[in-house]
Design a protein around this motif. Structure first.
Motif, short mmCIF file in Angstrom:
data_model
loop_
_atom_site.label_atom_id
_atom_site.label_comp_id
_atom_site.label_asym_id
_atom_site.label_seq_id
_atom_site.Cartn_x
_atom_site.Cartn_y
_atom_site.Cartn_z
N PHE A 267 0.85 -1.19 0.00
CA PHE A 267 0.00 0.00 0.00
C PHE A 267 0.87 1.22 0.00
CE2 PHE A 267 -2.76 -3.14 1.71
CZ PHE A 267 -3.96 -2.82 1.10
N ARG A 293 -9.65 -12.11 -2.15
CA ARG A 293 -10.11 -10.80 -1.73
C ARG A 293 -8.93 -9.89 -1.41
NH1 ARG A 293 -13.68 -12.74 2.95
NH2 ARG A 293 -12.57 -11.06 3.90
N ALA A 294 -7.91 -10.47 -0.76
CA ALA A 294 -6.79 -9.64 -0.33
C ALA A 294 -5.77 -9.41 -1.43
CB ALA A 294 -6.13 -10.26 0.88
N THR A 303 -22.57 -6.41 -5.90
CA THR A 303 -23.11 -6.02 -4.60
C THR A 303 -24.43 -5.31 -4.80
OG1 THR A 303 -20.86 -5.62 -3.95
CG2 THR A 303 -22.55 -4.82 -2.46
N ILE A 313 -23.97 -9.85 -1.48
CA ILE A 313 -22.82 -9.87 -2.37
C ILE A 313 -22.78 -11.23 -3.02
CG2 ILE A 313 -20.32 -9.69 -2.55
CD1 ILE A 313 -20.36 -7.66 -0.40
N GLU B 46 -7.80 -6.71 9.73
CA GLU B 46 -7.18 -6.04 8.59
C GLU B 46 -7.52 -6.71 7.26
OE1 GLU B 46 -2.83 -4.15 7.67
OE2 GLU B 46 -2.98 -6.01 8.80
N ASP B 47 -7.57 -8.04 7.27
CA ASP B 47 -7.87 -8.75 6.03
C ASP B 47 -9.23 -8.36 5.49
OD1 ASP B 47 -5.51 -9.98 6.10
OD2 ASP B 47 -6.25 -11.97 6.66
N PHE B 48 -10.16 -8.18 6.40
CA PHE B 48 -11.51 -7.79 5.99
C PHE B 48 -11.51 -6.37 5.41
CE2 PHE B 48 -15.57 -5.69 6.96
CZ PHE B 48 -16.41 -6.49 6.22
N ILE B 49 -10.81 -5.49 6.08
CA ILE B 49 -10.80 -4.09 5.64
C ILE B 49 -10.17 -3.96 4.26
CG2 ILE B 49 -9.93 -1.77 6.19
CD1 ILE B 49 -9.98 -2.75 9.16
N LYS B 50 -9.13 -4.75 4.00
CA LYS B 50 -8.45 -4.66 2.72
C LYS B 50 -9.17 -5.45 1.62
CE LYS B 50 -4.62 -2.62 4.39
NZ LYS B 50 -4.82 -1.18 4.57
N SER B 51 -10.24 -6.16 1.98
CA SER B 51 -10.84 -7.08 1.03
C SER B 51 -11.70 -6.36 0.01
CB SER B 51 -11.70 -8.10 1.76
OG SER B 51 -12.82 -7.46 2.32
N THR B 52 -11.89 -7.01 -1.12
CA THR B 52 -12.77 -6.48 -2.16
C THR B 52 -14.20 -6.46 -1.66
OG1 THR B 52 -11.40 -7.88 -3.50
CG2 THR B 52 -13.04 -6.61 -4.63
N PHE B 53 -14.53 -7.46 -0.86
CA PHE B 53 -15.85 -7.56 -0.26
C PHE B 53 -16.20 -6.25 0.45
CE2 PHE B 53 -18.41 -8.74 3.47
CZ PHE B 53 -19.42 -9.46 2.87
N GLU B 56 -16.69 -3.37 -1.84
CA GLU B 56 -18.03 -3.36 -2.43
C GLU B 56 -19.04 -2.77 -1.45
OE1 GLU B 56 -18.81 -4.11 -5.54
OE2 GLU B 56 -16.74 -4.59 -6.00
N ILE B 57 -18.89 -3.12 -0.19
CA ILE B 57 -19.78 -2.58 0.83
C ILE B 57 -19.66 -1.06 0.86
CG2 ILE B 57 -20.05 -2.35 3.35
CD1 ILE B 57 -19.75 -5.30 3.59
#
Lengths: 925, 251
Positions: A267, A293-294, A303, A313, B46-53, B56-57
């Motif tokens: 990043f 995802r990561a 979505t 989603i 952190e993994d969740f925050i960086k995720s595409t999912f 999209e939210i």
């Protein structure tokens, strides 16, 4: 109190008692008095607030307002140090430190307040330091100003010439009050300068920029309104925004199976760069979902946010292969780059994937016919390979209020090849061999695909009014070549033996373009009208040439019946109108789509053209009632026309299976599907209790079904026909609750079934099928050392065909899984035990039960300060039973098949999780 | 007669003068902003925050949810409740969705606190004593809705910092939610830990008497009931519980 008016003695007594009590409770209390006046006019100020503030922790001890004469009197604890703070609107504040005497009273005398106009600002000019002018912006280089090691931005600003920060945290720059403060040009959570400057570290700042910001209106319209706001922008140091995380993983069974993963994610401010390389032959996955995802581009996800704020989603896969069907071996590599500038954002990805699958597939299909049963057994070995390169870009520019443009583009190239050996034989009533086939097939193809999407949407100034439109374009080219060598023996027909030796070449081209425009208009505060119009044009060309071996030994004999050259075109236009009502507890919508579609086919060789038109009708009604939080009821009706496709009217003939032939039906008409759905949901968070019910029913008028004619030799000729009487239903009920703290159990009951109508040997066949299933779920959550969850289901499936009313197929199905996780935090070790099993019982046509039990234990230990290093030993399928089992009963077919899958291995894995995140960035968040 | 008129004139002018400076009853409209992404990110890994999912939210929900609340007050009492509905709001956490039925009523004369609030599906009617806050005075000022406000800071639940801006031009010691106890009305508030702030957008004088939001026949529980119920919940992650606790204790 009035009762005591005439008894002064009693009043004095009570007063004395009160003093006595208060002395006992809080050491001693003294009276603090004073008078507040205006300095100039010497008038007493009424309602001025007088605060007594503790000097030790600056907490407000008590406060009072002055009376009409400007006098005040406060109870204050004796012998303590306070600050007295007096304020009055439009007057400068007054304060003084006082030490209260141990007893008696303290009179502050007359306190004179000055109006603000009298208070002059003091401007301090310091010696100049590195400052530069950028247009209208003054920029300070933060590092040039020395501050204490853990200083905040406020301290930094205080050191900068031309900027003053007063005791109240207010900032004055170039003589004007600073109204807004930004971090990297964006509004920090609070735009209150005092909050921002206190919550950022000075050493995260590279530059401090001071400028006059135009009003938002002027910035949007470009029309100057002369309004300016003194603004400070804090630019963060690059190092404060950067971060890295990555993973290196290697695993081996020391023999057959190996896993390797290398992933990195960097990043840099709003830039995201990631890349990965993986190899894996122990399971079918390059990147698992979380990793995708990561590190990937997230794949294909859509979505949607529903009216009640729920998020859905859905991710769809363009994968040809399925998990647990065959032995995979795959390598992947990919890279992603994303960035954002103001309102423009871009995401670009490139992927490479190479897959090899070894598949062994075998099973049987039983076909129930009026007079006899056909039993087909087959055995297939396949070797499939695929290479694919994909590139995609997603770009967005703008905002919903000023207009949002999107542009996506995807390109891919896929190369596939597969070779297979297939043996099958068909028996009549289990004993008489009718036919058998032995085939060797080879096929390879190359496909290029391109697609683009351009869309625009804007929320207009009136609430609820919006417009959106998009244009979709796709293009694909596919060329294939292959060979078929088959030996077919028809025992039923005087032992006819047929040998096929052919080469095939094909070409397919398709292109489509579609456009949508949607407009929403608010009718009232709670109701909206949605209007949509769509257009689509699609062109397909398909050419196939089959050559058989001629006498010369070359494949130069064109087989006319198996060679063709077609073009198919589809043109459609449709409009829809939906009314929607949104209130707090009720949501209602009604509407319909209406459109026309035209299919055109052209046999380019025979110059045979066909054109058909269908009118599409798609009515929908939906009603949702939300009586309270986490409870809702929804009823929905949708109707839909179902059109036959051209392949059903006029199929392309192929001889991949010489014993089954598909013929067209030009008399096919449009069908219509009615669907009603009911849903009830109630969830109680505090009791961890939920009830869910769902029911649906649908029927089809003029459903498109199959008519097949199977002769005594086992040859099947089939055709699509219209039938009536098809329906299906699904009912589901579930309830779950906590039985002990943290232990949740649930039971569910499902019943589904229906009627399927088809034609077999010119006779109408009604198949009535149903399945009843009881499920039991359990789980123990909580951040304890021991966790588990699992599910257990028992079901019964039955089917009865009117061709053979004497004959009911029924079997039992049991399946379940359990996961147990033990966490030993002190020794940083996790033990995981996963098991699942599947059992299909015996039934009339399924002579023996079939089952599998998979047990997969693993142990993981982490090392290092932030659990950087991870070591894992895992055993997959300890009892060596894995395979894929499928059973299917529908209409007059029953089938069962199995696929080979990965079996027992022991894997040793080491993973390194890399993380580098600046603490500065953390504090800036 | 002239003397009388003069006295009346003097009385009127002083009345007008004091009216323009001090307000002792009225209605304050607040705008509450919650930065729901920042809040979500604070409690997610952190993994969740960086995720595409999550990306999209973020596209589907607004970054900041803005809701209106109203405080009616006079010298003795205050009533805080939801204001005009913002229909297009989409809440990542339903707990932030205002409910018409929720209120906080404080009676300063009898030192009583009444409220109705929701915690998931449970509705609580609370009757309890007024909360006590220790306010730290900072001396900083800022202007809110045309009023000069002074900053004071308190700590709730042992660790959650609440910043308030009050004006002494409004004499009753009132504030949004259950906050009170400053020498004036609180017109602005920020709770950094909840990524929440609340600022007055409109202050009106109003003579309409305040309607009691409860019936004397209502059954009330004590405030601590909510917290003991919250502790019993197993369906939300333990790490999220403090957030709910802070929110409920501010109400």
């Amino acid at each position: 109190m009035f009762a005591y008016q005439n008894k002064p003695m009693l009043r004095i007594f009570i007063f004395a008692l009160a003093i006595l009590f208060s002395c006992k409770i809080q050491a001693q209390s003294i009276q603090l008095t004073g008078l507040v006046k205006d300095t100039v006019e010497k008038k007493p100020l009424e309602k001025a607030s007088v605060l007594l503030i503790s000097r030790s922790d600056s907490s407000i001890h008590s406060f009072v307002r002055t009376d009409k004469q400007g006098k005040f009197s406060l109870d204050a604890p004796s012998g303590k140090s306070f600050t007295v703070f007096v304020s009055y609107p439009k007057y400068a504040d007054w304060y003084d430190d006082i030490d209260l005497p141990s007893s008696g009273t303290k009179d502050l005398g007359t306190i004179s307040l000055n109006t603000k106009a009298y208070v002059l600002k003091e401007i301090v000019i310091r010696n100049t330091s590195p400052i530069r002018m950028k247009g209208d912006t003054t920029e300070y280089i933060a590092d040039s100003f020395k501050v204490s090691p853990n200083a905040d931005v406020q301290e930094l600003l205080r050191k900068m010439p031309g900027i003053q920060v007063n005791a109240k945290g207010e900032i004055t720059a170039q003589g004007e009050k600073v109204k807004k403060i930004y971090v990297d040009g964006e509004e920090f959570f609070s735009d209150d300068p005092a909050v921002v400057t206190k919550s950022l570290r000075a050493d995260a700042i590279q530059h401090v920029q001071v400028y006059d910001k135009k009003s938002d209106q002027a910035a949007f319209t470009g029309i100057e309104d002369g309004q300016r706001e003194k603004t400070i922008n804090l630019k963060l140091k690059e190092s404060a925004k950067n971060g890295f995380f990555g993973k290196i993983e290697a695993g081996s069974s020391l023999a057959k199976y190996n896993v390797g993963k290398l992933m990195g994610n960097l990043f840099k401010g709003k830039q995201k760069i990631s890349a990965y390389v993986t190899t894996n032959n122990s399971e079918f996955e390059g990147l698992n979902w979380g990793e995708n995802r990561a590190y990937g581009d997230g794949g294909n996800t859509v979505t949607e946010v529903s009216e009640n704020g729920a998020v859905m989603i859905t991710s769809f896969s363009d994968e040809d292969y399925q998990e647990n069907k065959g032995l995979p071996n795959q390598q992947t590599a990919g890279a992603f780059y994303g960035n954002k500038w103001n309102t423009f954002s871009t995401g670009n990805s490139a992927q490479y994937q190479k897959v090899k699958m070894n598949i062994l597939h075998n099973g049987f299909t039983n076909t129930i016919l009026p007079d006899f049963t056909l039993n087909n057994t087959f055995n297939e070995a396949q070797d499939q390979r695929r290479k694919r390169i994909k590139f995609g870009t997603k770009n967005e520019w703008g905002t919903d209020s000023t207009g949002l443009f999107k542009f996506n583009f995807n390109a891919s190239q896929t190369e596939r090849n597969s070779s297979s050996q297939y043996q099958a034989s068909t028996y009549k009533n289990d004993d008489i061999l009718l036919n058998s086939t032995d085939q060797k097939k080879y096929n390879e193809d190359q496909e290029n695909q391109l697609s683009a999407l351009l869309s625009y949407r804007q929320k207009l100034s009136k609430k609820g009014r919006s417009i959106s439109s998009d244009i979709n374009w796709t293009k694909s080219d596919k060329s294939s070549s292959g060979s078929l060598f088959a030996t077919n023996i028809y025992s039923g027909n005087a032992n006819l033996k047929e040998t096929i030796d052919q080469l095939k070449a094909g070409k397919q081209q398709s292109a489509s373009i579609g456009a949508n425009i949607v407009y929403t208009e608010p009718i009232s505060k709670k109701s909206f009208l949605l209007v949509k119009y769509s257009l689509l044009a699609a062109n397909n060309k398909a050419e196939q040439n089959t050559n058989s071996k001629s006498g010369s030994g070359n494949y130069d004999n064109l087989v006319d019946s198996l060679s063709n050259n077609f073009s198919f075109n589809t043109y459609s236009s449709s409009g829809s109108l939906v009314y929607r009502y949104n209130a707090k507890k009720i949501t209602f919508s009604i509407g319909s789509g209406l459109g026309k579609v035209n299919y055109q086919s052209n046999d380019l060789e025979k110059q045979n053209k066909r054109s058909i038109y269908f009118t599409n009708f798609l009515p929908t009604v939906s009603f949702t009632y939300k009586p309270k939080a986490q409870r809702n009821i929804n009823i929905e009706y949708t109707g839909k026309t179902e059109n036959p496709n051209l392949n059903q009217i006029q199929p392309l003939i192929n001889n991949n299976n010489p014993l089954s032939l598909q013929i067209g039906n030009p008399n096919l008409i449009q069908g219509f599907r009615n669907n009603v759905n009911f849903r009830f949901n109630d969830y109680k968070v505090l009791k961890s209790k939920s009830i869910y019910a769902n029911g649906s029913f649908s029927n089809v008028i003029n459903a498109i079904s199959n008519s097949s004619y199977i002769d005594a030799a086992g040859k099947n000729v089939s055709q699509f026909v219209n039938v009536n009487g098809n329906y299906n239903y699904d009912l589901y009920l579930s309830h779950s609750r906590d039985i002990l703290k943290g232990v949740n159990v649930g039971i569910g009951l499902q019943q589904y079934g229906g009627k399927n109508v088809n034609i077999v040997n010119n006779l109408k066949n009604n198949t009535i099928y149903s399945s009843l299933r009881l499920s039991f779920d359990y789980g123990y959550w909580g951040d304890k050392w021991f966790n588990f969850y699992g599910s257990f289901r028992v079901g019964n499936t039955r089917s009865r065909s009117s061709l053979r009313p004497d004959f009911t197929t029924a079997y039992r199905n049991i399946d379940g899984y359990t996961s147990v996780v033990l966490k030993f935090k002190k020794i940083k070790t996790n033990v995981g035990l996963w098991s699942d099993f599947t059992y299909y019982g015996a039934g009339n046509e399924f002579s023996s039960p079939i089952s599998k039990f998979i047990f997969t234990p693993n142990i993981t230990k982490t090392f290092g300060k932030s659990d950087m290093l991870e070591a894992r030993i895992s055993v997959f399928d300890l009892f060596n039973q894995n395979r894929d089992i499928n059973r299917n009963i529908s209409s007059n077919f029953l089938s069962q098949s199995t696929y080979n899958a990965i079996r027992r291995y022991v894997m040793f894995t080491v993973a390194l999780n890399l993380k580098n995140k600046s603490a500065v960035a953390e504090s800036a968040k | 007669m002239r003397k009388v008129l003069f006295t009346i004139f003097c009385f009127l002018t002083t009345q007008l003068f004091s009216q323009s400076l001090f307000l002792d009853k009225g209605k304050i409209t607040y705008e509450r902003r919650v930065s729901q992404f920042a809040l979500q990110e604070n409690y997610s890994d952190e993994d969740f925050i960086k995720s595409t999912f999550y990306e999209e939210i973020k596209k589907a929900f607004p970054k900041v949810i803005v809701d209106q609340f109203v405080l009616e007050f006079d010298a003795q009492q205050s009533l805080y409740k939801a204001g005009e509905e913002t229909t297009e709001n989409k809440y990542l956490m339903n707990q932030f969705k205002p409910d018409d039925k929720e209120y906080t009523y404080q009676n300063f004369k009898d030192k009583l606190y009444f409220s109705e609030s929701n915690l998931f599906e449970n509705k609580y009617k609370i009757k309890d004593s007024l909360q006590h806050y220790t306010w730290r005075f900072t001396g900083e000022t800022r202007e809110i809705a045309g009023f000069e406000c002074k900053k004071a800071v308190t700590v709730i639940e042992d660790s959650v910092v609440v910043v308030a801006f009050y004006t002494d031009e409004i004499t009753p010691s009132v504030g949004p939610m259950g906050f009170h106890g400053l020498p004036g009305a609180i017109l602005g508030m920020a709770v950094p830990r909840l990524y929440l702030n609340l600022f007055a957008t409109k202050v009106e004088r109003s003579d309409t008497p305040i309607k009691l939001p409860y019936k004397p026949t209502d059954k009330f529980a004590e405030r601590k009931q909510i917290f003991s119920d919250l502790e019993k919940i197993t369906d939300i992650q333990a790490s999220w519980k403090p957030m709910f606790r802070w929110m409920m204790s501010m109400k």
